[in-house]
Every structure is written in structure tokens, then in C-alpha cells.
Scaffold this active site. Sequence first.
Site, PDB file in Angstrom:
ATOM      1  N   HIS A   1       8.964  15.672  54.985  1.00 24.70           N
ATOM      2  CA  HIS A   1       9.740  15.579  56.227  1.00 24.70           C
ATOM      3  C   HIS A   1      10.117  16.973  56.704  1.00 24.70           C
ATOM      4  CE1 HIS A   1      14.081  16.223  55.143  1.00 24.70           C
ATOM      5  NE2 HIS A   1      13.753  15.738  53.960  1.00 24.70           N
TER       6      HIS A   1
ATOM      7  N   ASP B   1      15.816  21.512  51.939  1.00 21.51           N
ATOM      8  CA  ASP B   1      15.687  20.101  52.335  1.00 21.51           C
ATOM      9  C   ASP B   1      15.404  20.007  53.830  1.00 21.51           C
ATOM     10  OD1 ASP B   1      15.777  17.368  52.476  1.00 21.51           O
ATOM     11  OD2 ASP B   1      17.966  17.232  52.359  1.00 21.51           O
TER      12      ASP B   1
ATOM     13  N   GLU C   1      13.643  11.867  59.072  1.00 17.56           N
ATOM     14  CA  GLU C   1      13.813  11.314  57.714  1.00 17.56           C
ATOM     15  C   GLU C   1      15.287  11.211  57.358  1.00 17.56           C
ATOM     16  OE1 GLU C   1      14.256  11.751  53.230  1.00 17.56           O
ATOM     17  OE2 GLU C   1      15.064  12.931  54.879  1.00 17.56           O
TER      18      GLU C   1
ATOM     19  N   ASP D   1       1.727  25.112  43.847  1.00 22.56           N
ATOM     20  CA  ASP D   1       0.468  25.068  43.088  1.00 22.56           C
ATOM     21  C   ASP D   1       0.171  23.655  42.592  1.00 22.56           C
ATOM     22  OD1 ASP D   1      -0.017  27.745  43.476  1.00 22.56           O
ATOM     23  OD2 ASP D   1       0.865  28.384  41.578  1.00 22.56           O
TER      24      ASP D   1
ATOM     25  N   ASP E   1       9.456  16.452  48.804  1.00 24.20           N
ATOM     26  CA  ASP E   1      10.762  16.535  49.449  1.00 24.20           C
ATOM     27  C   ASP E   1      11.698  17.306  48.524  1.00 24.20           C
ATOM     28  OD1 ASP E   1      13.096  16.162  50.840  1.00 24.20           O
ATOM     29  OD2 ASP E   1      12.950  13.984  50.953  1.00 24.20           O
TER      30      ASP E   1
END
Length: 499
Positions: free
Chosen positions: A113, A125, A159, A307, A188
Amino acid sequence: MRSIIVAAITLSLAITTLTGLPAQAAAAAPNISVTNVKAHLTQLQSIATANGGNRAHGRPGYLASANYVRGQLDAAGFTTTLQSFTYNGATGYNVIADWPGGDPNDILMIGAHLDSVTAGPGINDNGSGSASILETALEVSRQALQPAKHLRFAWWGAEELGLRGSQFYVNNLPAADRARIKGYLNFDMVGSPNPGYFVYDGDNSDGTGSGPGPAGSAELEKVIQDYFTLIGVPTRGTDFDGRSDYGPFIAVGIPAGGTFTGAEGIKSSAQATLWGGTAGQAFDVCYHRSCDTTSNINDTALDRNADAIAYSVWTIATAVPPAVVWQDTFETATGWTVNPSSTDTATTGQWERGDPEDTTSSGAKQLGTTVSGTNDLVTGRLAGTAAGDFDLDGGASSIQSPPITLPSTGPLNLSFSWYLAHGSNASSADYFRVRVVGSTTTTVLNQAGAASNRNGAWATATASLNAFAGQTVRILIDAADASGASLVEAGVDDVKITR
């Protein structure tokens, strides 16, 4: 990551088209530059700073973020769509980016999101997940990757207000297009300053919360775990609790997976011993606050997770799917034989192919929902007026497949979905069993009952059939209520042999 919890609905899907037991190995994954990822975070911070300090739904900072991401992808050769939707009287946007090529009927989606809360710029976030999948997508372009699967990346809007963007996307996909998505990876919060290394618990091995994801989620989990094992970082499971954008996908049966470094939860002493950091402090002390800026990122966690994303994409998307040798979804009759050796003793609940009716007794026992389609193999498909009316009683019941001629070369692999359910009046004498019968007989699954309640839940099993290469075999399935009048139910669906 939003703070409203929505219960996840877990359904089941056939697994072998997801990661596949590959006929050819996957391409080696690249190292994702954490410097490049942080450069994207700097851009998102600048966008927030120039637009009232946030990148929230309906605010100018969000649209600017979406346009930044889309511009990067357009320049890299992706086909992009800015999908609009309306929520709370404001227009939101999803950025959808398709990489040319790959099987259009076998899509791997990777999502994060892009919005923040109104309180701050949302750099961990979820700028962290958004920037990490963006740099992975750009690396796909730099390497001119030619995956076997079709790759689709997504940046979701709103979201933080209840998964609104991803829900809009999934809800507005025609059923046929949903069926083409074989897996969804969600990222997320992957750079928390006091990080943990959590992987979504696709197989419910932790045994907590909402249960397993749709069939195939366990395979996604394992791919991600394999990467962290390679770099010597231990992981722990995190539940499919519905707090992020995988929710709408698993609700319609699409397998999901992903990573998470922690939000407002407090890191325990055991977790600090495992991963370092500060016990008794939140994984992200700036969660949903104005201090969630570029200073609120742990570079090591960000680097490792970026990664891990690339490793997962390359491993899953470039592996060549195996060829199907034989399969049965039980939607039509294909010649299975009940009681093939005339030794069955069950008086009710014999194996049959059909549309099962659900039963409950201290939880789900016979599952009325199949893995795919309408029918499965089930021990007495009717429900009756009580859970025990048509369950397996009186001993054993067996059913055997038609003859299957296997190729002489492999590798050959069997996969199937199954469940065994029983009440607390069962015992270890009860069982569910699957055998392969050729020149020899091999038991590939043997699940014993127990004197405890076991609810029905679809699981998946795989087994190598290399020892049977070149032979004609049959699959023999049996189950037994051998401990008296205990409540026992079993089911099988989507049996497949691949090479």
C-alpha cells in the site's frame, strides 16, 4: 498498515501452478540496492513535506506519490494503469503495472500500500514496502527479465481506511481474471526501526489466529523462509489477521504470502535475543505518527527484505511450471472404483464423488466447500439432520483411481488436497491414508485419528513418484472409523501428477 482488524476468510486452491515443482530451475535473484530503495523513500518524504506532511487517501500527497511511482514504471517499460475509486467522498488510486510477457493465465502479483495516515508521511508504513517493490520492478526491467509467469505489481490506495484500494481491485475483477492470479505477495512495513523478521504463516504451523491461507500459501511462505535461511536470519510466523492488502485476495481463494517487520506490538525479550534490538519497546515507535519519516527506517531490515522480495519474485516467476501427466478435479466421473478389493466394512460414509454438504459438531467436520469446482471425493456426501447420520461408521472404506501410466522419465510428483476430521470420541485406530500401487505399494500419507476434536480444514500433500517411473499405477485412498461409533469424516480434491 491499518489498525482495523478484519477476519481473514481462508479458502483453498490447487497449488502446483503457484511455485510448481519446477522442471527447470529458477533464475538467480539479484541483489537489490538499498541505496536505490532509500532514494525512493526520500522522494516520498519530499512529496509528503510539500503536501501538508502526509500522503493520505484523498490528499494531494497521495496522488503525487502515485504519479511518482507510475512515472518510474512507465520509463522502465511497464504497462501501467492508474485505477481510480471513490471512498469517503474522495478519489483514491491504485497503480497497477504489468511487465510484458509471461503466461497470462499464470499471474504472480506483488503489492504494497502506498498511502499513509493523515498524521505523518508514512515512510515505514508503508513507503518501505512500496519503495522495495518499486525497486524490484525496476530491476526486472534492467535485467530484461523473461519470466515464465506474468508479473503484475500493484500499489494500493486507502489501505489505512480499511483495504479500500485492494478490495476495489479484487471485487471488480471478473471471475476469470481472478482465476489467472495464482499468487499474491504483500509487503507492508519492511523497515521497522526495532525490527522483527516475520513471514506470513501460510501453512498455519503456528496454530494461532485465523488459520492457514488458501492452498499454495504454504509454498509462498517457504520460498521467503528459504531466503532468510540462506542469509542466516531466523524468521517467525505472523498470522493472516486481515490487517493488510492480502485480505481481499485470500478472501477469494488466492494464495498469499509476504514479510513484515512489526508495527505497534512490543518486542519481547526472546525476540530481542533472536534478532537484536530493544526488548520492551515497539517494533515501530513511530507507527501512525508524524515521526514516521526517513529517520524511522532500519537500513539492515530494509535491505534484507528488499532482497527477499527479489528472491521470491525471481524464484517463483522464472521457474518453468511442470507438465501435467494426469489430474482429477472430480467434476466429472473418471473411473474411480469404490471398495476395489471387496474388503470394506464401513456401513455408512463410504467414499463417493459428489457435491458435499457441510456438517458441524464442535466445529467443522464435513466440509461443504471444495478446493475447486463443485465436487470432491468425500466419505458420505450428505449431511442428514445430525453430524453423525452419514459419517464414516463400521470400519474401513476405500476408493481407487483408474490406471495411470507414468512416463519413464521424471521427476514425477503427486499432489492432492485432503482433510480428516473427527470428534473427541475418535482414537488412533481411526485413520486417513493414501497409497500408490504399482509393482510395489507406497504409503504417501497416513494420518491417524486421536481422542481429541479435529476440525475439517483443507491441507495439501506432495510426494515423489520417481520410484514408479514407467509403470502403470493406481492411487488408493482409504479411511476408517475403527474405534467404534466415533464421528469421522474425510475428503480429497484436486489430485495431480506432474513431471
